[in-house]
Motif scaffolding. Sequence first.
Motif, PDB file in Angstrom:
ATOM      1  N   ALA A   1      15.298   2.932   2.580  1.00 49.26           N
ATOM      2  CA  ALA A   1      14.612   3.711   1.556  1.00 49.26           C
ATOM      3  C   ALA A   1      13.113   3.773   1.840  1.00 49.26           C
ATOM      4  CB  ALA A   1      14.868   3.110   0.176  1.00 49.26           C
ATOM      5  N   ALA A   2      12.539   2.645   2.259  1.00 51.52           N
ATOM      6  CA  ALA A   2      11.097   2.594   2.510  1.00 51.52           C
ATOM      7  C   ALA A   2      10.674   3.485   3.664  1.00 51.52           C
ATOM      8  CB  ALA A   2      10.667   1.150   2.788  1.00 51.52           C
ATOM      9  N   ALA A   3      11.626   3.845   4.530  1.00 49.65           N
ATOM     10  CA  ALA A   3      11.301   4.714   5.662  1.00 49.65           C
ATOM     11  C   ALA A   3      10.823   6.080   5.198  1.00 49.65           C
ATOM     12  CB  ALA A   3      12.513   4.866   6.574  1.00 49.65           C
ATOM     13  N   GLY A   4      11.208   6.453   3.980  1.00 54.78           N
ATOM     14  CA  GLY A   4      10.683   7.652   3.358  1.00 54.78           C
ATOM     15  C   GLY A   4      10.835   8.906   4.183  1.00 54.78           C
ATOM     16  N   THR A   5       9.716   9.571   4.426  1.00 51.92           N
ATOM     17  CA  THR A   5       9.753  10.881   5.072  1.00 51.92           C
ATOM     18  C   THR A   5      10.211  10.817   6.517  1.00 51.92           C
ATOM     19  OG1 THR A   5       7.392  10.684   5.588  1.00 51.92           O
ATOM     20  CG2 THR A   5       7.992  11.853   3.565  1.00 51.92           C
ATOM     21  N   ASN A   6      10.265   9.643   7.118  1.00 54.45           N
ATOM     22  CA  ASN A   6      10.807   9.541   8.466  1.00 54.45           C
ATOM     23  C   ASN A   6      12.322   9.678   8.478  1.00 54.45           C
ATOM     24  OD1 ASN A   6       8.395   9.114   9.945  1.00 54.45           O
ATOM     25  ND2 ASN A   6       8.332   7.003   9.222  1.00 54.45           N
ATOM     26  N   VAL A   7      12.941   9.548   7.315  1.00 53.12           N
ATOM     27  CA  VAL A   7      14.393   9.592   7.230  1.00 53.12           C
ATOM     28  C   VAL A   7      14.876  10.706   6.304  1.00 53.12           C
ATOM     29  CG1 VAL A   7      16.472   8.272   6.649  1.00 53.12           C
ATOM     30  CG2 VAL A   7      14.506   7.116   7.652  1.00 53.12           C
ATOM     31  N   PHE A   8      14.185  10.899   5.183  1.00 48.61           N
ATOM     32  CA  PHE A   8      14.625  11.850   4.173  1.00 48.61           C
ATOM     33  C   PHE A   8      13.647  13.017   4.082  1.00 48.61           C
ATOM     34  CE2 PHE A   8      15.826   7.539   2.966  1.00 48.61           C
ATOM     35  CZ  PHE A   8      17.200   7.655   2.919  1.00 48.61           C
TER      36      PHE A   8
ATOM     37  N   GLY B   1       0.779  -1.218   0.000  1.00 47.24           N
ATOM     38  CA  GLY B   1       0.000   0.000   0.000  1.00 47.24           C
ATOM     39  C   GLY B   1       0.816   1.276   0.000  1.00 47.24           C
ATOM     40  N   SER B   2       2.136   1.159  -0.044  1.00 45.85           N
ATOM     41  CA  SER B   2       3.010   2.330   0.039  1.00 45.85           C
ATOM     42  C   SER B   2       3.201   3.014  -1.306  1.00 45.85           C
ATOM     43  CB  SER B   2       4.377   1.923   0.587  1.00 45.85           C
ATOM     44  OG  SER B   2       5.043   1.054  -0.328  1.00 45.85           O
ATOM     45  N   GLY B   3       2.971   2.275  -2.379  1.00 45.45           N
ATOM     46  CA  GLY B   3       3.297   2.790  -3.701  1.00 45.45           C
ATOM     47  C   GLY B   3       4.742   2.593  -4.083  1.00 45.45           C
ATOM     48  N   ASN B   4       5.535   2.007  -3.185  1.00 48.92           N
ATOM     49  CA  ASN B   4       6.933   1.724  -3.482  1.00 48.92           C
ATOM     50  C   ASN B   4       7.040   0.546  -4.442  1.00 48.92           C
ATOM     51  OD1 ASN B   4       7.622   3.745  -1.679  1.00 48.92           O
ATOM     52  ND2 ASN B   4       7.921   2.324   0.024  1.00 48.92           N
ATOM     53  N   LEU B   5       8.154   0.473  -5.144  1.00 47.79           N
ATOM     54  CA  LEU B   5       8.383  -0.577  -6.120  1.00 47.79           C
ATOM     55  C   LEU B   5       9.506  -1.493  -5.647  1.00 47.79           C
ATOM     56  CD1 LEU B   5       8.228   1.580  -9.380  1.00 47.79           C
ATOM     57  CD2 LEU B   5       6.368   0.318  -8.266  1.00 47.79           C
ATOM     58  N   CYS B   6       9.304  -2.792  -5.817  1.00 47.70           N
ATOM     59  CA  CYS B   6      10.295  -3.774  -5.390  1.00 47.70           C
ATOM     60  C   CYS B   6      10.801  -4.561  -6.598  1.00 47.70           C
ATOM     61  CB  CYS B   6       9.683  -4.732  -4.373  1.00 47.70           C
ATOM     62  SG  CYS B   6       9.342  -3.987  -2.762  1.00 47.70           S
ATOM     63  N   GLY B   7      12.014  -5.041  -6.496  1.00 48.77           N
ATOM     64  CA  GLY B   7      12.592  -5.842  -7.560  1.00 48.77           C
ATOM     65  C   GLY B   7      13.840  -6.542  -7.074  1.00 48.77           C
TER      66      GLY B   7
END
Length: 557
Positions: A165-172, A110-116
């Motif tokens: 990276a997934a931490a998003g706005t909590n880190v960046f 549900g984050s909209g993040n992309l995995c690969g």
Amino acid sequence: MSGPELPPELRGAYDTPQPDPSARRSGVSTGTRVLAIVIAAAVVLAAAGAGLAAGLGLLGGSDDSRGTDAGGVTAPASPAEPEEGATDAPSEGLAPYYSQSIDWADCGDGSGNLCGTLEVPVDYADPSGDSIEVAVLKVPAPADSRVGSLVVNPGGPGAPGTSYAAAGTNVFRPQLMDAYDLVGFDPRGTGSSDPVDCVSDSELDDFLAMDPDPDTDAEAQASVDALEDFFAGCVQNSDSLVGHVTTVETARDMDVLRAALGESTLDYLGASYGTKLGATYAELFPDRVGRFVLDGAVDVALSSRELSLGQAEGFERALTAYVTDCVENASGCFLGDTVDEGLQRIADFLAETDQNPLPTQDGRTLTEGNAFYGIITPLYVSDYWYLLTQGLQSAFQGDGTTLMLLADAYASRNTDGTYADNSAEAIYAINCLDDPASEPVSAIPGEMSDFLEASPTLGQVFAWGMLGCQGVQVTASEEAPEIDGAGAAPILVVGTTRDPATPYEWAQSLADELESGVLLTRDGDGHTAYNSGNDCIDTTIEDYLIDGVVPDDGTTC
């Protein structure tokens, strides 16, 4: 579990000082400060540290114009589209890896993040041999403001970069997230990238709880035996990758990732150990260096002993700052009336816990080893000094629960006794493959005076950490290079004056060692500088990464 809880900002973080309280060379493991990220319901901190408070403010429109510094140095661009030559391989055998593209798919959370996944060879000397898949996660930037991809690494070594990276706005801060696709990867042997496994969860509990300051020959031998069992387990429980998890090989993986992202140069933000990884990349691929930020720098020229001494001094400096704050700002500091009294009270407490471990609310006992981790964890971020106060006050009253929670957070341990990732094991496997240095038990007493001079409160723990990598059963397939990054574009090296895990002096040295190093200083407390509440630091780093504005060497915020 009932009882004290860590605040949400501290749950799921990645942190790594790594003086192993029982028998690892403490100084070499450095991580990235207590990352304020919520990765799961579990409490995790992971031997690498990060704690970056969420940033505020808006960027007034980012574009792909590449700026220059006052001296006319142009930082290389990060293209929105793949550039010609991006997939050129260093050798014919590596061409299949360099020509791959990542099959991105929604991560499904549900984050909209992309995995690969990214395929890389186990052994770069034999690219036709076995390969592994490296887990990769991308947080896409808005299409109308994107300037490129920024690969990020939280340190450790061993912390999963996908979670970072997934931490998003909590880190960046929003400025970076608007400008860059944030791309994190789990370095080989960590996270979801064929993780190294050395011991069971219960055995890891015992390993981390061991006496960090042996008092008898029997206790010292127990530390050596534990190390030997640990490294034997790494070989028994892991596949052949355990002999190929060096920093050099991970840096080579980063270049394959760069090619798969379609970038002719790599833009990178690495924290703590991530600075060693970035500096290694700059040495191996200087012409591929884009905009590099190395925050919480490790001095790559130091020996393991010198690193251990430096980290001992760094944690003493941070602990002194904490006690000073208590003495000067509290009405009746619970530690004593003077800084010396406060530091001695903490040293006495550790000695007392060695003799009489404390009960906790989940039925475990807080050993001196656990207490050590519990004390150093909040030192990564001054905003969380109050947790150290709570932990010590409770422990002085006979309850070790809060300090145990902090120790669990440090090690990525969940409340059900499992571990959220393998960072507490991978850090040993990686560090000891990079540098298998160790001292015999008989040599430690001779080291003690130097370590106590560097850290009167914690020096003994760091001295015994010089037992290091005794028992390691694999050797690196490629020798680590001397690093100066000759030919690389400007590299921004960032240091914090009272950083516990990566002392400020290391940033000064690394900036000097890198031919294109530019030193940026944060005057403050805690591990790493970006997004820690200093707008001058944040703006300077973002101006460099987004617009290519290289600050003056020696800039202080």
